[in-house]
Design a protein around this motif. Structure first.
Motif, PDB file in Angstrom:
ATOM      1  N   LEU A 174      33.678 -19.006  14.108  1.00 48.00           N
ATOM      2  CA  LEU A 174      33.823 -19.330  12.691  1.00 48.00           C
ATOM      3  C   LEU A 174      33.289 -18.190  11.837  1.00 48.00           C
ATOM      4  N   SER A 175      33.688 -18.170  10.583  1.00 47.52           N
ATOM      5  CA  SER A 175      33.189 -17.152   9.664  1.00 47.52           C
ATOM      6  C   SER A 175      31.682 -17.300   9.491  1.00 47.52           C
ATOM      7  N   GLN A 176      31.038 -16.190   9.194  1.00 48.79           N
ATOM      8  CA  GLN A 176      29.599 -16.236   8.959  1.00 48.79           C
ATOM      9  C   GLN A 176      29.232 -15.681   7.590  1.00 48.79           C
ATOM     10  N   THR A 177      29.812 -14.539   7.218  1.00 50.91           N
ATOM     11  CA  THR A 177      29.499 -13.973   5.905  1.00 50.91           C
ATOM     12  C   THR A 177      30.414 -14.579   4.840  1.00 50.91           C
ATOM     13  N   LEU A 178      29.971 -14.487   3.591  1.00 47.57           N
ATOM     14  CA  LEU A 178      30.796 -14.990   2.505  1.00 47.57           C
ATOM     15  C   LEU A 178      32.130 -14.261   2.452  1.00 47.57           C
ATOM     16  N   GLY A 179      32.092 -12.952   2.635  1.00 47.90           N
ATOM     17  CA  GLY A 179      33.336 -12.187   2.618  1.00 47.90           C
ATOM     18  C   GLY A 179      34.328 -12.682   3.655  1.00 47.90           C
ATOM     19  N   GLU A 180      33.830 -13.009   4.858  1.00 50.54           N
ATOM     20  CA  GLU A 180      34.709 -13.525   5.910  1.00 50.54           C
ATOM     21  C   GLU A 180      35.295 -14.886   5.521  1.00 50.54           C
ATOM     22  N   TRP A 181      34.477 -15.758   4.950  1.00 52.04           N
ATOM     23  CA  TRP A 181      34.974 -17.072   4.512  1.00 52.04           C
ATOM     24  C   TRP A 181      36.046 -16.912   3.432  1.00 52.04           C
ATOM     25  N   GLY A 228      41.023 -18.249   2.121  1.00 46.93           N
ATOM     26  CA  GLY A 228      41.722 -18.018   0.862  1.00 46.93           C
ATOM     27  C   GLY A 228      40.986 -18.575  -0.334  1.00 46.93           C
ATOM     28  N   LEU A 229      39.669 -18.456  -0.340  1.00 43.83           N
ATOM     29  CA  LEU A 229      38.837 -19.090  -1.352  1.00 43.83           C
ATOM     30  C   LEU A 229      38.961 -18.441  -2.720  1.00 43.83           C
ATOM     31  N   THR A 230      38.842 -19.266  -3.751  1.00 40.96           N
ATOM     32  CA  THR A 230      38.823 -18.766  -5.125  1.00 40.96           C
ATOM     33  C   THR A 230      37.661 -19.360  -5.933  1.00 40.96           C
ATOM     34  N   HIS A 231      37.012 -20.399  -5.411  1.00 38.32           N
ATOM     35  CA  HIS A 231      35.934 -21.077  -6.125  1.00 38.32           C
ATOM     36  C   HIS A 231      34.668 -21.051  -5.275  1.00 38.32           C
ATOM     37  N   LEU A 232      33.577 -20.555  -5.856  1.00 35.94           N
ATOM     38  CA  LEU A 232      32.314 -20.424  -5.142  1.00 35.94           C
ATOM     39  C   LEU A 232      31.211 -21.174  -5.878  1.00 35.94           C
ATOM     40  N   LYS A 233      30.455 -21.967  -5.146  1.00 34.95           N
ATOM     41  CA  LYS A 233      29.277 -22.627  -5.699  1.00 34.95           C
ATOM     42  C   LYS A 233      28.054 -21.883  -5.179  1.00 34.95           C
ATOM     43  N   ASP A 242      22.441 -17.567   2.755  1.00 37.38           N
ATOM     44  CA  ASP A 242      23.668 -17.233   3.487  1.00 37.38           C
ATOM     45  C   ASP A 242      23.970 -15.739   3.356  1.00 37.38           C
ATOM     46  N   PRO A 243      24.425 -15.091   4.431  1.00 40.77           N
ATOM     47  CA  PRO A 243      24.793 -13.669   4.345  1.00 40.77           C
ATOM     48  C   PRO A 243      26.040 -13.470   3.498  1.00 40.77           C
ATOM     49  N   ILE A 244      25.988 -12.482   2.634  1.00 37.75           N
ATOM     50  CA  ILE A 244      27.128 -12.191   1.758  1.00 37.75           C
ATOM     51  C   ILE A 244      28.100 -11.234   2.442  1.00 37.75           C
ATOM     52  N   GLU A 245      27.549 -10.219   3.100  1.00 41.20           N
ATOM     53  CA  GLU A 245      28.386  -9.296   3.860  1.00 41.20           C
ATOM     54  C   GLU A 245      27.688  -8.963   5.176  1.00 41.20           C
ATOM     55  N   LEU A 252      25.083 -10.999  -8.863  1.00 41.41           N
ATOM     56  CA  LEU A 252      25.810  -9.735  -9.037  1.00 41.41           C
ATOM     57  C   LEU A 252      26.325  -9.198  -7.700  1.00 41.41           C
ATOM     58  N   HIS A 253      25.565  -9.417  -6.630  1.00 30.50           N
ATOM     59  CA  HIS A 253      26.008  -9.012  -5.293  1.00 30.50           C
ATOM     60  C   HIS A 253      27.268  -9.791  -4.905  1.00 30.50           C
ATOM     61  N   ILE A 254      27.234 -11.095  -5.093  1.00 30.71           N
ATOM     62  CA  ILE A 254      28.399 -11.926  -4.773  1.00 30.71           C
ATOM     63  C   ILE A 254      29.595 -11.508  -5.622  1.00 30.71           C
ATOM     64  N   ASP A 255      29.351 -11.215  -6.870  1.00 29.97           N
ATOM     65  CA  ASP A 255      30.444 -10.812  -7.757  1.00 29.97           C
ATOM     66  C   ASP A 255      31.067  -9.497  -7.315  1.00 29.97           C
ATOM     67  N   ARG A 256      30.251  -8.557  -6.828  1.00 30.79           N
ATOM     68  CA  ARG A 256      30.795  -7.282  -6.344  1.00 30.79           C
ATOM     69  C   ARG A 256      31.684  -7.509  -5.125  1.00 30.79           C
ATOM     70  N   VAL A 257      31.226  -8.344  -4.201  1.00 34.87           N
ATOM     71  CA  VAL A 257      32.025  -8.617  -3.002  1.00 34.87           C
ATOM     72  C   VAL A 257      33.333  -9.311  -3.385  1.00 34.87           C
ATOM     73  N   ALA A 258      33.248 -10.299  -4.282  1.00 33.59           N
ATOM     74  CA  ALA A 258      34.454 -11.004  -4.712  1.00 33.59           C
ATOM     75  C   ALA A 258      35.422 -10.060  -5.419  1.00 33.59           C
ATOM     76  N   THR A 259      34.891  -9.139  -6.222  1.00 33.83           N
ATOM     77  CA  THR A 259      35.744  -8.200  -6.944  1.00 33.83           C
ATOM     78  C   THR A 259      36.484  -7.277  -5.988  1.00 33.83           C
TER      79      THR A 259
END
Length: 486
Positions: free
Chosen positions: A254-261, A266-271, A239-242, A287-294
């Motif tokens: 619909l959203s496509q990237t994780l950042g858009e979702w 309003g997500l707070t939990h990621l699997k 899945d695309p992160i950004e 680490l990439h996902i963590d940077r985007v979430a941060t």
């Protein structure tokens, strides 16, 4: 107390052919345990199955496999109680053959055909069963027959590997759900009010172990569902992160990237789905996902993030997992702290791989059984090698979930609930399980990401469950009759 009586061998065999009865030789006659009966017990009267097929809007990658379509098995079952009441129940489940029947040699179509043939056999077996009982009794009696049927299908199709027990559980699960649904509707109740001594002839010791004597599933369930669960948003391995990761825009609204979702729902939990056999890529991706979430966290007021990591049994050994965790902690101490649990890191076959000891890893984070959790014996074996948590799944059966929920709670294990990219009624059933287990506060909702078309007919009735806008799946409406779906 169970009544006993003497019967001849011929009469015993004739009686036992209709259902399993324990017996003890006594001279030239036999002593048998007369099955316990309640007026609420049911018999299956009619049963019919059908299928629905949906394409995915985008492929979902996990465990080195990509799935781009889904076949739903729908089951309608009419039951009659000994008190004369009649009701129809409904169960639905994705066949999930890439997950429940993975193969390096058999094609997707072949494993799907095998499970569909098995569904026909399971239908015949269930229709032919005439013993009345609680739905858990019926499933407990028939599961060995379902497993034998899977072996027969394997032989008839000349498959080079057997239909696994997990594949059999998934195929049987909508039958089990339909019977539970019908049973509760027969008695004008929600399913989660039918798991106590008032409806069940046997306590948990009958199904699990003597230490559960005098206990019932109801003792481990909430009588009413929690109002909501956190949506544990699945991030597929490809899945695309950004935006820079998008190879082909979908442009479907619909959203496509994780950042858009994250922002839209309003997500707070990621699997996070990981390779499990490519250490550098797994570390880089987390680490990439963590940077985007941060970055999103900085723009949000007080929002905190939580990750669960799913290797889908691809880690070669526990050392891989330990190195991975150490490297994540070095690369992002904050990201490491956000990890709540690790799911099924190594192979599902716990007997063939006795050396996959996970105790060191489970001292770092809870390590949760998923693919390997097929029965109570597997739970015991998992604990022996270091698993400290379980994932309940509707796709393994409502009966399975009710029994193993009790066992996991008694053993004080970490608990979570997952779906199998479940749309429609199968998500409602999954949410019902999660919302009635006190220890569980999250649930996947993957169909909204990958196969939203299968949810459209359910949006109006359960909009808060099928649409996520505040990071939550709203489950307060799951108080209807049966499993609450129809």
């Amino acid at each position: 107390m169970t009544r006993t009586l003497k019967i001849t061998r011929r009469r015993f065999l004739k009686t036992a052919s209709g259902g399993a009865i324990s017996w003890l030789p006594l001279g030239t006659s036999m002593m048998i345990a007369v099955p316990r009966r309640k007026s609420s017990d049911i018999r299956v009267k009619r049963l019919r199955i059908s299928y629905e097929d949906f394409p995915y809007r985008t492929p979902y990658e996990f465990g080195g496999r990509k799935v781009d379509r889904v076949t739903l098995l729908d089951v309608r079952c009419t039951v009659e109680a000994l008190n004369g009441r009649v009701a129809e129940g409904f169960g639905s489940m994705t066949m999930g053959n890439l997950w429940s029947f993975p193969s390096r040699t058999l094609s997707y179509d072949t494993t799907l055909e095998a499970m569909e043939r098995l569904a026909e056999r399971i239908g015949k077996i269930t229709r032919a069963y005439t013993e009345p009982g609680h739905p858990i009794d019926i499933n407990f009696a028939l599961e060995p027959e379902y497993i034998r049927a899977a072996a027969e299908v394997t032989k008839e199709m000349n498959l080079d590997q057997p239909i696994p027990k997990l594949g059999t559980l998934v195929t049987a699960s909508p039958f089990d759900a339909a019977i539970h649904d019908a049973f509760a509707k027969c008695h004008q109740l929600n399913c989660y009010l039918t798991y106590g001594a008032d409806f069940m002839s046997y306590d948990l010791a009958h199904y699990l172990a003597p230490q559960f004597k005098g206990e019932y599933p109801s003792q481990y369930l909430l009588r009413t569902p929690k109002p909501w669960l956190w949506c544990n948003h699945s991030v597929g391995a490809s899945d695309p992160i950004e935006e820079s990761d998008v190879a082909k825009p979908l442009n479907d609204g619909l959203s496509q990237t994780l950042g858009e979702w994250m922002v839209a729902d309003g997500l707070t939990h990621l699997k996070i789905k990981l390779d499990g056999n490519n250490l550098e890529r797994d570390i880089t991706r987390v680490l990439h996902i963590d940077r985007v979430a941060t970055e999103i966290e900085k723009r949000s007021s007080g929002r905190q993030w939580y990750y669960s990591l799913d290797f889908n049994e691809q880690c070669p050994d526990a050392d891989y997992l330990l190195e991975f965790m150490n490297r994540i902690k070095e690369g992002s101490p904050g990201g490491y702290e956000r990890i709540t649990y690790i799911e099924q890191p190594t192979r599902r076959d716990l007997v063939a791989t006795p050396s996959q000891l996970l105790f060191k890893a489970s001292r770092l984070k809870p390590v949760v059984m998923d693919e390997s959790l097929t029965d109570f014996d597997a739970l015991l074996r998992g604990r022996e090698i270091g698993y400290t948590g379980v994932a309940l799944k509707a796709c393994k059966g409502q009966s399975h979930s009710m029994l193993l929920n009790a066992a996991a709670q008694k053993f004080k294990m970490y608990m979570t609930a997952q779906d199998l990219t479940c749309p429609g009624a199968s998500l409602i059933q999954s949410a019902g399980i999660a919302a009635h287990v006190p220890q569980i506060d999250t649930l996947e909702s993957n169909a909204r990401e990958y196969v939203p078309a299968a949810n459209w007919q359910w949006l109006e009735k359960f909009s808060g469950l099928f649409e996520v806008r505040d990071g939550k799946l709203h489950t307060g409406k799951l108080t209807g009759l049966g499993l609450s779906a129809v």
